[in-house]
Motif scaffolding. Structure first.
Motif, PDB file in Angstrom:
ATOM      1  N   MET A   1      91.436   6.180  45.788  1.00 10.15           N
ATOM      2  CA  MET A   1      90.355   6.154  46.796  1.00 10.15           C
ATOM      3  C   MET A   1      91.016   5.471  48.066  1.00 10.15           C
ATOM      4  N   GLU A   2      90.797   6.143  48.958  1.00 12.52           N
ATOM      5  CA  GLU A   2      91.468   5.846  50.269  1.00 12.52           C
ATOM      6  C   GLU A   2      90.865   4.524  50.695  1.00 12.52           C
ATOM      7  N   ASN A   3      91.440   3.431  51.560  1.00 17.68           N
ATOM      8  CA  ASN A   3      90.884   2.482  52.069  1.00 17.68           C
ATOM      9  C   ASN A   3      89.539   2.528  52.714  1.00 17.68           C
ATOM     10  N   TRP A   4      89.501   3.323  53.526  1.00 13.65           N
ATOM     11  CA  TRP A   4      88.006   3.530  54.407  1.00 13.65           C
ATOM     12  C   TRP A   4      87.012   3.897  53.464  1.00 13.65           C
ATOM     13  N   GLU A   5      87.157   4.715  52.459  1.00 13.53           N
ATOM     14  CA  GLU A   5      86.215   4.877  51.461  1.00 13.53           C
ATOM     15  C   GLU A   5      85.838   3.835  50.579  1.00 13.53           C
ATOM     16  N   LYS A   6      86.879   3.016  50.169  1.00 15.78           N
ATOM     17  CA  LYS A   6      86.324   1.746  49.730  1.00 15.78           C
ATOM     18  C   LYS A   6      85.365   0.878  50.670  1.00 15.78           C
ATOM     19  N   GLU A   7      85.690   0.857  51.689  1.00 15.70           N
ATOM     20  CA  GLU A   7      84.808   0.064  52.733  1.00 15.70           C
ATOM     21  C   GLU A   7      83.355   0.654  52.798  1.00 15.70           C
ATOM     22  N   VAL A   8      83.568   1.925  52.909  1.00 19.57           N
ATOM     23  CA  VAL A   8      82.339   2.462  53.124  1.00 19.57           C
ATOM     24  C   VAL A   8      81.368   2.264  51.653  1.00 19.57           C
ATOM     25  N   LYS A   9      81.867   2.357  50.506  1.00 21.78           N
ATOM     26  CA  LYS A   9      81.480   1.998  49.185  1.00 21.78           C
ATOM     27  C   LYS A   9      80.832   0.586  48.902  1.00 21.78           C
ATOM     28  N   GLU A  10      81.773  -0.239  49.648  1.00 19.07           N
ATOM     29  CA  GLU A  10      81.504  -1.589  49.212  1.00 19.07           C
ATOM     30  C   GLU A  10      80.115  -1.783  50.350  1.00 19.07           C
ATOM     31  N   TYR A  11      80.180  -1.479  51.380  1.00 19.93           N
ATOM     32  CA  TYR A  11      79.278  -1.585  52.466  1.00 19.93           C
ATOM     33  C   TYR A  11      77.828  -1.108  52.048  1.00 19.93           C
ATOM     34  N   TRP A  12      77.929   0.277  51.348  1.00 22.83           N
ATOM     35  CA  TRP A  12      76.654   0.829  50.945  1.00 22.83           C
ATOM     36  C   TRP A  12      76.223   0.115  49.450  1.00 22.83           C
ATOM     37  N   ASN A  13      76.837  -0.594  48.755  1.00 23.54           N
ATOM     38  CA  ASN A  13      76.668  -1.250  47.878  1.00 23.54           C
ATOM     39  C   ASN A  13      75.824  -2.470  48.231  1.00 23.54           C
ATOM     40  N   ASP A  14      76.494  -3.183  49.195  1.00 26.17           N
ATOM     41  CA  ASP A  14      75.958  -4.542  49.964  1.00 26.17           C
ATOM     42  C   ASP A  14      74.555  -4.046  50.441  1.00 26.17           C
ATOM     43  N   VAL A  15      74.485  -2.890  51.190  1.00 25.07           N
ATOM     44  CA  VAL A  15      73.021  -2.439  51.716  1.00 25.07           C
ATOM     45  C   VAL A  15      72.068  -2.091  50.594  1.00 25.07           C
ATOM     46  N   SER A  16      72.458  -1.501  49.509  1.00 25.90           N
ATOM     47  CA  SER A  16      71.537  -1.267  48.437  1.00 25.90           C
ATOM     48  C   SER A  16      71.142  -2.047  47.703  1.00 25.90           C
ATOM     49  N   ASP A  17      71.785  -3.272  47.480  1.00 27.16           N
ATOM     50  CA  ASP A  17      71.194  -4.347  46.966  1.00 27.16           C
ATOM     51  C   ASP A  17      70.439  -5.380  47.836  1.00 27.16           C
ATOM     52  N   SER A  18      70.541  -4.931  49.218  1.00 24.48           N
ATOM     53  CA  SER A  18      69.677  -5.890  49.807  1.00 24.48           C
ATOM     54  C   SER A  18      68.137  -6.054  49.599  1.00 24.48           C
ATOM     55  N   GLU A  19      67.649  -7.174  50.123  1.00 27.42           N
ATOM     56  CA  GLU A  19      66.322  -7.467  49.988  1.00 27.42           C
ATOM     57  C   GLU A  19      65.454  -6.574  50.978  1.00 27.42           C
ATOM     58  N   TRP A  20      66.002  -6.206  52.018  1.00 23.01           N
ATOM     59  CA  TRP A  20      65.380  -5.081  52.984  1.00 23.01           C
ATOM     60  C   TRP A  20      65.373  -3.847  51.939  1.00 23.01           C
ATOM     61  N   TYR A  21      66.234  -3.317  51.650  1.00 21.12           N
ATOM     62  CA  TYR A  21      66.564  -1.867  50.858  1.00 21.12           C
ATOM     63  C   TYR A  21      65.489  -2.190  49.674  1.00 21.12           C
ATOM     64  N   ASN A  22      65.415  -2.918  48.907  1.00 21.19           N
ATOM     65  CA  ASN A  22      64.912  -3.059  47.921  1.00 21.19           C
ATOM     66  C   ASN A  22      63.409  -3.246  48.017  1.00 21.19           C
ATOM     67  N   SER A  23      62.921  -3.754  49.271  1.00 18.19           N
ATOM     68  CA  SER A  23      61.769  -3.705  49.476  1.00 18.19           C
ATOM     69  C   SER A  23      61.038  -2.412  49.609  1.00 18.19           C
ATOM     70  N   LEU A  24      61.826  -1.464  49.989  1.00 15.63           N
ATOM     71  CA  LEU A  24      61.465  -0.073  49.879  1.00 15.63           C
ATOM     72  C   LEU A  24      61.355   0.812  48.933  1.00 15.63           C
ATOM     73  N   ARG A  25      62.038   0.194  47.515  1.00 16.07           N
ATOM     74  CA  ARG A  25      61.874   0.889  46.488  1.00 16.07           C
ATOM     75  C   ARG A  25      60.682   0.278  45.632  1.00 16.07           C
ATOM     76  N   THR A  26      59.572   0.043  46.235  1.00 12.39           N
ATOM     77  CA  THR A  26      58.224  -0.276  45.606  1.00 12.39           C
ATOM     78  C   THR A  26      57.537   0.698  44.967  1.00 12.39           C
ATOM     79  N   GLU A  27      56.768   0.625  44.072  1.00 16.52           N
ATOM     80  CA  GLU A  27      55.883   1.797  43.558  1.00 16.52           C
ATOM     81  C   GLU A  27      55.147   2.518  44.631  1.00 16.52           C
TER      82      GLU A  27
END
Length: 68
Positions: A1-27
């Motif tokens: 995996m190239e460096n930019w791909e790792k950065e994007v993946k890490e960024y997305w993992n941070d966003v997807s675990d955020s309180e804001w994003y999880n607030s959108l995943r309610t029933e």
């Protein structure tokens, strides 16, 4: 995996675990999307998706896909 791909993946993992994003995943939010899926898109984007939906479903090789 190239460096930019790792950065994007890490960024997305941070966003997807955020309180804001999880607030959108309610029933309540998931029910809203199931009942009205177009609410997830800007109206113009949803119209475009409706127009090309069948094409996208049939397309197997997107390298030959032609946007109009």
């Amino acid at each position: 995996m190239e460096n930019w791909e790792k950065e994007v993946k890490e960024y997305w993992n941070d966003v997807s675990d955020s309180e804001w994003y999880n607030s959108l995943r309610t029933e309540k939010q998931l029910k809203k999307l199931k009942e009205n899926p177009e609410s997830a898109f800007h109206p113009e984007v949803f119209l475009m998706l409706q127009k090309i939906y069948e094409l996208l479903c049939r397309e197997k090789d997107f390298t030959s896909f032609k946007w109009r």
